[in-house]
Motif scaffolding. Structure first.
Motif, PDB file in Angstrom:
ATOM      1  N   PRO A   1     -38.162 -54.198  -6.776  1.00  0.00           N
ATOM      2  CA  PRO A   1     -39.546 -53.979  -6.338  1.00  0.00           C
ATOM      3  C   PRO A   1     -39.708 -53.673  -4.848  1.00  0.00           C
ATOM      4  O   PRO A   1     -40.777 -53.235  -4.438  1.00  0.00           O
ATOM      5  CB  PRO A   1     -40.232 -55.301  -6.681  1.00  0.00           C
ATOM      6  N   HIS A   2     -38.695 -53.883  -4.030  1.00  0.00           N
ATOM      7  CA  HIS A   2     -38.865 -53.733  -2.581  1.00  0.00           C
ATOM      8  C   HIS A   2     -37.966 -52.639  -2.025  1.00  0.00           C
ATOM      9  O   HIS A   2     -36.773 -52.591  -2.335  1.00  0.00           O
ATOM     10  CB  HIS A   2     -38.568 -55.058  -1.869  1.00  0.00           C
ATOM     11  N   ARG A   3     -38.537 -51.779  -1.179  1.00  0.00           N
ATOM     12  CA  ARG A   3     -37.805 -50.641  -0.606  1.00  0.00           C
ATOM     13  C   ARG A   3     -36.570 -51.092   0.160  1.00  0.00           C
ATOM     14  O   ARG A   3     -35.525 -50.465   0.051  1.00  0.00           O
ATOM     15  CB  ARG A   3     -38.692 -49.835   0.352  1.00  0.00           C
ATOM     16  N   GLU A   4     -36.697 -52.148   0.940  1.00  0.00           N
ATOM     17  CA  GLU A   4     -35.551 -52.560   1.759  1.00  0.00           C
ATOM     18  C   GLU A   4     -34.384 -53.025   0.885  1.00  0.00           C
ATOM     19  O   GLU A   4     -33.226 -52.799   1.225  1.00  0.00           O
ATOM     20  CB  GLU A   4     -35.934 -53.623   2.797  1.00  0.00           C
ATOM     21  N   VAL A   5     -34.672 -53.620  -0.248  1.00  0.00           N
ATOM     22  CA  VAL A   5     -33.599 -54.059  -1.154  1.00  0.00           C
ATOM     23  C   VAL A   5     -33.016 -52.849  -1.878  1.00  0.00           C
ATOM     24  O   VAL A   5     -31.802 -52.750  -2.055  1.00  0.00           O
ATOM     25  CB  VAL A   5     -34.108 -55.125  -2.158  1.00  0.00           C
ATOM     26  N   GLN A   6     -33.869 -51.918  -2.264  1.00  0.00           N
ATOM     27  CA  GLN A   6     -33.374 -50.683  -2.873  1.00  0.00           C
ATOM     28  C   GLN A   6     -32.412 -49.982  -1.917  1.00  0.00           C
ATOM     29  O   GLN A   6     -31.325 -49.569  -2.311  1.00  0.00           O
ATOM     30  CB  GLN A   6     -34.539 -49.730  -3.203  1.00  0.00           C
ATOM     31  N   GLU A   7     -32.841 -49.853  -0.667  1.00  0.00           N
ATOM     32  CA  GLU A   7     -32.001 -49.179   0.326  1.00  0.00           C
ATOM     33  C   GLU A   7     -30.694 -49.933   0.550  1.00  0.00           C
ATOM     34  O   GLU A   7     -29.645 -49.317   0.724  1.00  0.00           O
ATOM     35  CB  GLU A   7     -32.747 -49.006   1.655  1.00  0.00           C
ATOM     36  N   ARG A   8     -30.738 -51.247   0.520  1.00  0.00           N
ATOM     37  CA  ARG A   8     -29.523 -52.034   0.705  1.00  0.00           C
ATOM     38  C   ARG A   8     -28.523 -51.766  -0.423  1.00  0.00           C
ATOM     39  O   ARG A   8     -27.332 -51.610  -0.184  1.00  0.00           O
ATOM     40  CB  ARG A   8     -29.849 -53.527   0.789  1.00  0.00           C
ATOM     41  N   VAL A   9     -29.009 -51.695  -1.655  1.00  0.00           N
ATOM     42  CA  VAL A   9     -28.138 -51.401  -2.803  1.00  0.00           C
ATOM     43  C   VAL A   9     -27.526 -50.011  -2.650  1.00  0.00           C
ATOM     44  O   VAL A   9     -26.310 -49.827  -2.805  1.00  0.00           O
ATOM     45  CB  VAL A   9     -28.919 -51.511  -4.133  1.00  0.00           C
ATOM     46  N   LEU A  10     -28.366 -49.024  -2.350  1.00  0.00           N
ATOM     47  CA  LEU A  10     -27.876 -47.648  -2.218  1.00  0.00           C
ATOM     48  C   LEU A  10     -26.916 -47.508  -1.043  1.00  0.00           C
ATOM     49  O   LEU A  10     -25.875 -46.849  -1.157  1.00  0.00           O
ATOM     50  CB  LEU A  10     -29.055 -46.680  -2.076  1.00  0.00           C
ATOM     51  N   ALA A  11     -27.248 -48.138   0.077  1.00  0.00           N
ATOM     52  CA  ALA A  11     -26.378 -48.066   1.261  1.00  0.00           C
ATOM     53  C   ALA A  11     -25.038 -48.747   1.003  1.00  0.00           C
ATOM     54  O   ALA A  11     -23.992 -48.239   1.417  1.00  0.00           O
ATOM     55  CB  ALA A  11     -27.072 -48.696   2.465  1.00  0.00           C
ATOM     56  N   SER A  12     -25.049 -49.863   0.301  1.00  0.00           N
ATOM     57  CA  SER A  12     -23.796 -50.563  -0.015  1.00  0.00           C
ATOM     58  C   SER A  12     -22.893 -49.683  -0.875  1.00  0.00           C
ATOM     59  O   SER A  12     -21.697 -49.562  -0.605  1.00  0.00           O
ATOM     60  CB  SER A  12     -24.078 -51.874  -0.751  1.00  0.00           C
ATOM     61  N   ALA A  13     -23.460 -49.075  -1.898  1.00  0.00           N
ATOM     62  CA  ALA A  13     -22.666 -48.198  -2.765  1.00  0.00           C
ATOM     63  C   ALA A  13     -22.179 -46.974  -1.990  1.00  0.00           C
ATOM     64  O   ALA A  13     -21.024 -46.559  -2.124  1.00  0.00           O
ATOM     65  CB  ALA A  13     -23.488 -47.770  -3.980  1.00  0.00           C
ATOM     66  N   ARG A  14     -23.061 -46.394  -1.186  1.00  0.00           N
ATOM     67  CA  ARG A  14     -22.713 -45.211  -0.398  1.00  0.00           C
ATOM     68  C   ARG A  14     -21.563 -45.520   0.558  1.00  0.00           C
ATOM     69  O   ARG A  14     -20.553 -44.803   0.597  1.00  0.00           O
ATOM     70  CB  ARG A  14     -23.962 -44.753   0.367  1.00  0.00           C
ATOM     71  N   GLU A  15     -21.679 -46.603   1.297  1.00  0.00           N
ATOM     72  CA  GLU A  15     -20.627 -46.983   2.260  1.00  0.00           C
ATOM     73  C   GLU A  15     -19.320 -47.309   1.543  1.00  0.00           C
ATOM     74  O   GLU A  15     -18.245 -46.926   2.012  1.00  0.00           O
ATOM     75  CB  GLU A  15     -21.094 -48.167   3.111  1.00  0.00           C
ATOM     76  N   PHE A  16     -19.405 -48.010   0.431  1.00  0.00           N
ATOM     77  CA  PHE A  16     -18.207 -48.335  -0.342  1.00  0.00           C
ATOM     78  C   PHE A  16     -17.496 -47.059  -0.774  1.00  0.00           C
ATOM     79  O   PHE A  16     -16.272 -46.932  -0.606  1.00  0.00           O
ATOM     80  CB  PHE A  16     -18.577 -49.175  -1.559  1.00  0.00           C
ATOM     81  N   LEU A  17     -18.228 -46.125  -1.347  1.00  0.00           N
ATOM     82  CA  LEU A  17     -17.608 -44.890  -1.822  1.00  0.00           C
ATOM     83  C   LEU A  17     -17.032 -44.060  -0.688  1.00  0.00           C
ATOM     84  O   LEU A  17     -15.912 -43.559  -0.796  1.00  0.00           O
ATOM     85  CB  LEU A  17     -18.616 -44.068  -2.625  1.00  0.00           C
ATOM     86  N   LEU A  18     -17.754 -43.926   0.395  1.00  0.00           N
ATOM     87  CA  LEU A  18     -17.295 -43.090   1.507  1.00  0.00           C
ATOM     88  C   LEU A  18     -16.037 -43.657   2.168  1.00  0.00           C
ATOM     89  O   LEU A  18     -15.246 -42.915   2.739  1.00  0.00           O
ATOM     90  CB  LEU A  18     -18.413 -42.908   2.536  1.00  0.00           C
ATOM     91  N   ARG A  19     -15.818 -44.967   2.062  1.00  0.00           N
ATOM     92  CA  ARG A  19     -14.603 -45.591   2.619  1.00  0.00           C
ATOM     93  C   ARG A  19     -13.460 -45.645   1.621  1.00  0.00           C
ATOM     94  O   ARG A  19     -12.320 -45.932   1.991  1.00  0.00           O
ATOM     95  CB  ARG A  19     -14.909 -47.009   3.076  1.00  0.00           C
ATOM     96  N   SER A  20     -13.738 -45.428   0.336  1.00  0.00           N
ATOM     97  CA  SER A  20     -12.748 -45.696  -0.706  1.00  0.00           C
ATOM     98  C   SER A  20     -11.823 -44.543  -1.046  1.00  0.00           C
ATOM     99  O   SER A  20     -10.806 -44.749  -1.696  1.00  0.00           O
ATOM    100  CB  SER A  20     -13.453 -46.149  -1.996  1.00  0.00           C
TER     101      SER A  20
END
Length: 191
Positions: A171-190
């Motif tokens: 329900p919250h934008r900041e939590v949505q962004e945290r999920v997307l950013a975590s996945a994005r950073e994980f993939l870009l480093r992997s």
């Protein structure tokens, strides 16, 4: 009044495109014949001049959804620097704009669970769309051999699809962004 021969094909494509937005935004039941025809300025009765059944419309609308989103990903990849195409795809996919715009986004994110529950005939047709999706994305994936690129595709896209599905439930934008950013950073480093 007579219409030119291409008129029927143009109307059919308009119906399919509208239905592709509706199924991504509202699910497979979102492409109700009455609503789709109303959106294109036609009556329910005109539907059968273009399609044999609602299932035919669903199949074509999902195929159109894949085609539409693949074009967007290919465009993002082709704009990237050499060797960075897969990273551009990850950045394009895992952003809040995609999270907010399901009806123009990835059909797997929007429809994955529903597609798993359709009958065998429809599932086999959707499988062909998934194979095409993979085949179009594999050339942009990291790796030297095709097998490595295919493995990267499944790992990257499974992660992105899951992250996007989770983000859309929050329900919250900041939590949505945290999920997307975590996945994005994980993939870009992997890779």
């Amino acid at each position: 009044m007579r219409y030119p021969p291409e008129h029927k094909a143009e109307i059919r494509q308009k119906i399919v495109k509208d239905a592709s937005f509706r199924v991504r935004g509202e699910g497979l039941t979102g492409a109700a014949v009455t609503a789709v025809m109303r959106d294109t300025g036609l009556t329910h009765g005109g539907f059968y001049k273009h399609f044999a059944s609602k299932d035919d419309l669903l199949m074509e609308s999902v195929q159109e959804a894949f085609r539409d989103f693949i074009e967007k990903l290919v465009h993002a990849a082709e704009q990237a620097r050499s060797g960075e195409a897969w990273k551009a795809i990850v950045r394009f996919y895992l952003k809040l704009e995609h999270c907010d715009d399901a009806e123009h986004g990835c059909p797997l994110t929007a429809l994955g669970p529903e597609l798993a529950r359709v009958d065998e005939t429809m599932r086999s047709r959707f499988f062909a769309d998934l194979v095409n999706y993979k085949d179009r994305m594999v050339p942009f994936m990291p790796g030297r051999r095709t097998l490595d690129k295919e493995r990267a595709f499944f790992a990257i896209f499974s992660t992105m699809i899951g992250a996007m599905q989770i983000a859309r439930t929050l329900p919250h934008r900041e939590v949505q962004e945290r999920v997307l950013a975590s996945a994005r950073e994980f993939l870009l480093r992997s890779f």
